[in-house]
Motif scaffolding. Structure first.
Motif, PDB file in Angstrom:
ATOM      1  N   GLU A  14     -31.812 -25.944   7.176  1.00 44.79           N
ATOM      2  CA  GLU A  14     -33.005 -27.316   7.478  1.00 44.79           C
ATOM      3  C   GLU A  14     -32.232 -28.303   8.571  1.00 44.79           C
ATOM      4  N   GLN A  15     -33.458 -28.849   9.436  1.00 45.54           N
ATOM      5  CA  GLN A  15     -33.229 -30.110  10.274  1.00 45.54           C
ATOM      6  C   GLN A  15     -32.806 -31.045   9.293  1.00 45.54           C
ATOM      7  N   ASN A  16     -33.140 -31.479   7.994  1.00 47.38           N
ATOM      8  CA  ASN A  16     -32.430 -32.634   7.107  1.00 47.38           C
ATOM      9  C   ASN A  16     -31.352 -32.416   6.406  1.00 47.38           C
TER      10      ASN A  16
ATOM     11  N   GLU B  82     -28.531 -11.787  24.097  1.00 50.65           N
ATOM     12  CA  GLU B  82     -27.190 -12.623  23.180  1.00 50.65           C
ATOM     13  C   GLU B  82     -27.669 -13.889  21.988  1.00 50.65           C
ATOM     14  N   VAL B  83     -27.774 -13.950  20.775  1.00 48.69           N
ATOM     15  CA  VAL B  83     -28.268 -15.609  19.908  1.00 48.69           C
ATOM     16  C   VAL B  83     -27.158 -15.505  19.223  1.00 48.69           C
ATOM     17  N   LEU B  84     -26.589 -15.032  18.357  1.00 57.76           N
ATOM     18  CA  LEU B  84     -25.872 -14.555  17.370  1.00 57.76           C
ATOM     19  C   LEU B  84     -24.170 -14.267  18.191  1.00 57.76           C
TER      20      LEU B  84
ATOM     21  N   PRO C  55     -39.843 -17.946   5.371  1.00 56.58           N
ATOM     22  CA  PRO C  55     -40.185 -18.189   6.510  1.00 56.58           C
ATOM     23  C   PRO C  55     -40.630 -19.568   7.759  1.00 56.58           C
ATOM     24  N   GLU C  56     -40.231 -20.080   8.966  1.00 56.76           N
ATOM     25  CA  GLU C  56     -40.185 -20.843   9.299  1.00 56.76           C
ATOM     26  C   GLU C  56     -42.213 -20.907   9.915  1.00 56.76           C
ATOM     27  N   GLY C  57     -42.454 -22.179   9.356  1.00 60.50           N
ATOM     28  CA  GLY C  57     -43.731 -22.484   9.394  1.00 60.50           C
ATOM     29  C   GLY C  57     -44.760 -21.855   8.732  1.00 60.50           C
TER      30      GLY C  57
HETATM   31  N1  ATP Z   1     -38.570 -13.403  20.226  1.00 59.47           N
HETATM   32  C1  ATP Z   1     -37.879 -15.147  21.202  1.00 59.47           C
HETATM   33  N2  ATP Z   1     -37.193 -13.717  22.276  1.00 59.47           N
HETATM   34  C2  ATP Z   1     -36.085 -14.176  22.637  1.00 59.47           C
HETATM   35  N3  ATP Z   1     -35.795 -15.759  22.451  1.00 59.47           N
HETATM   36  C3  ATP Z   1     -36.142 -16.015  21.529  1.00 59.47           C
HETATM   37  C4  ATP Z   1     -37.015 -15.492  20.847  1.00 59.47           C
HETATM   38  N4  ATP Z   1     -36.819 -16.250  19.894  1.00 59.47           N
HETATM   39  C5  ATP Z   1     -36.092 -16.968  19.429  1.00 59.47           C
HETATM   40  N5  ATP Z   1     -35.388 -17.188  20.938  1.00 59.47           N
HETATM   41  C6  ATP Z   1     -34.491 -17.921  21.324  1.00 59.47           C
HETATM   42  O1  ATP Z   1     -32.579 -17.615  20.194  1.00 59.47           O
HETATM   43  C7  ATP Z   1     -32.450 -19.069  20.695  1.00 59.47           C
HETATM   44  C8  ATP Z   1     -32.261 -19.185  19.315  1.00 59.47           C
HETATM   45  O2  ATP Z   1     -33.243 -19.416  18.135  1.00 59.47           O
HETATM   46  P1  ATP Z   1     -33.374 -19.612  16.944  1.00 59.47           P
HETATM   47  O3  ATP Z   1     -34.754 -20.166  16.301  1.00 59.47           O
HETATM   48  O4  ATP Z   1     -32.593 -18.867  15.964  1.00 59.47           O
HETATM   49  O5  ATP Z   1     -32.952 -21.016  16.619  1.00 59.47           O
HETATM   50  P2  ATP Z   1     -33.442 -22.264  15.634  1.00 59.47           P
HETATM   51  O6  ATP Z   1     -31.305 -22.757  15.546  1.00 59.47           O
HETATM   52  O7  ATP Z   1     -33.681 -21.667  14.449  1.00 59.47           O
HETATM   53  O8  ATP Z   1     -33.644 -23.802  16.013  1.00 59.47           O
HETATM   54  P3  ATP Z   1     -34.844 -24.766  15.755  1.00 59.47           P
HETATM   55  O9  ATP Z   1     -34.004 -25.908  15.040  1.00 59.47           O
HETATM   56  O10 ATP Z   1     -35.563 -25.443  16.580  1.00 59.47           O
HETATM   57  O11 ATP Z   1     -35.760 -23.936  14.683  1.00 59.47           O
HETATM   58  C9  ATP Z   1     -32.832 -19.945  21.464  1.00 59.47           C
HETATM   59  O12 ATP Z   1     -33.047 -19.879  23.017  1.00 59.47           O
HETATM   60  C10 ATP Z   1     -34.667 -19.427  21.836  1.00 59.47           C
HETATM   61  O13 ATP Z   1     -35.249 -19.198  22.739  1.00 59.47           O
END
Ligand code: ATP
Ligand code: MG
Length: 233
Positions: free
Chosen positions: A190-192, A15-17, A82-84
């Motif tokens: 943004e990182q910036n 779970e990320v969010l 998107p990123e990238g």
């Molecule tokens: N496709 C995926 N499968 C599994 N875990 C993922 C996936 N994409 C991201 N994660 C995990 O979810 C978490 C949040 O990632 P996310 O890419 O949203 O972070 P971020 O804040 O954008 O970081 P960054 O500044 O490095 O871009 C991280 O722990 C990452 O490893």
């Protein structure tokens, strides 16, 4: 316009969010800040319908946003750059741009191309060059241009300045501001942090998928927490 209320989402068992709430109002630039891995890209992917919402809700213009349906979200006018970048390397600049407008009638393309070439004259000069042969900064301009071709009602930008030289970064931020002045709300990851907060009306800082801090761009720029964590002071 866009409202996230206590949204949970993630990937498989991860779970990320974890109850993330945020809002983008009409006409705003909203900055989303946080450390690497905090869940910024996941937030944008969840809004874009690429990653489904597991709990909580997202509303857009007062109605629930289709959950986990990227196509329906795009049709609703929300576009993720998107990123990238992910431009098409074997298509020309012009073909890349046109690809961004596939949902709209083609008779609107000429006016939109003119607007985008106004922001990025370099893309006009290189309209017949293959996307893959552009520099990083040019590819970022192309990615933003392609997003604009779809006439978004909300534009989400994931790290548009990443890896670019300071001059190009300044140009990108200036264009983001100009796009916003045409009435397009922008959710900007943004990182910036410094430059993002300078152009943002409001911002959110997230830590491990949760809300940490929110305020106006100026409030966040002045906050000790933000200065220490993101501005290296
Ligand atoms: N496709 C995926 N499968 C599994 N875990 C993922 C996936 N994409 C991201 N994660 C995990 O979810 C978490 C949040 O990632 P996310 O890419 O949203 O972070 P971020 O804040 O954008 O970081 P960054 O500044 O490095 O871009 C991280 O722990 C990452 O490893
Ligand atoms: Mg990211």
């Amino acid at each position: 316009m866009l409202n996230l209320r206590e949204v949970h989402s993630g990937y498989g068992p991860c779970e990320v969010l974890k109850s993330l709430s945020l809002e983008v109002r009409a006409g705003e630039i909203v900055a989303l800040l946080g450390a690497n891995g905090a869940g910024k890209s996941t937030t944008l992917l969840t809004i874009a319908g690429v990653v489904p919402v597991r709990a909580g809700e997202i509303t857009w213009q007062g109605a629930p946003l289709p959950n986990g349906k990227a196509d329906a979200v795009l049709r609703a006018g929300i576009c993720l750059c998107p990123e990238g970048r992910h431009i098409f390397p074997r298509l020309t600049v012009l073909e890349n741009l046109i690809s961004g407008s596939y949902l709209l009638p083609s008779n609107r393309n000429a006016a939109k191309l003119e607007e985008i070439f106004g922001y990025f004259p370099l893309l006009a000069e290189r309209r017949n060059q293959l996307g893959g042969t552009l520099s990083g900064g040019e590819q970022q301009m192309l990615a933003i241009g392609r997003s604009l071709m779809g006439e978004p009602k909300l534009l989400m930008l994931d790290e548009p300045s990443l890896g670019l030289a300071p001059q190009i970064v300044a140009r990108i931020f200036e264009i983001v501001r100009l796009i916003n002045r045409t009435g397009v709300p922008i959710l900007l990851v943004e990182q910036n942090a410094q430059q993002a907060l300078r152009i943002a009306h409001r911002g959110y800082v997230i830590v491990t998928g949760r809300n940490q801090l929110t305020g106006t761009g100026a409030e966040l720029l002045a906050s000790d927490e933000v200065r220490q964590a993101y501005l290296g002071e």
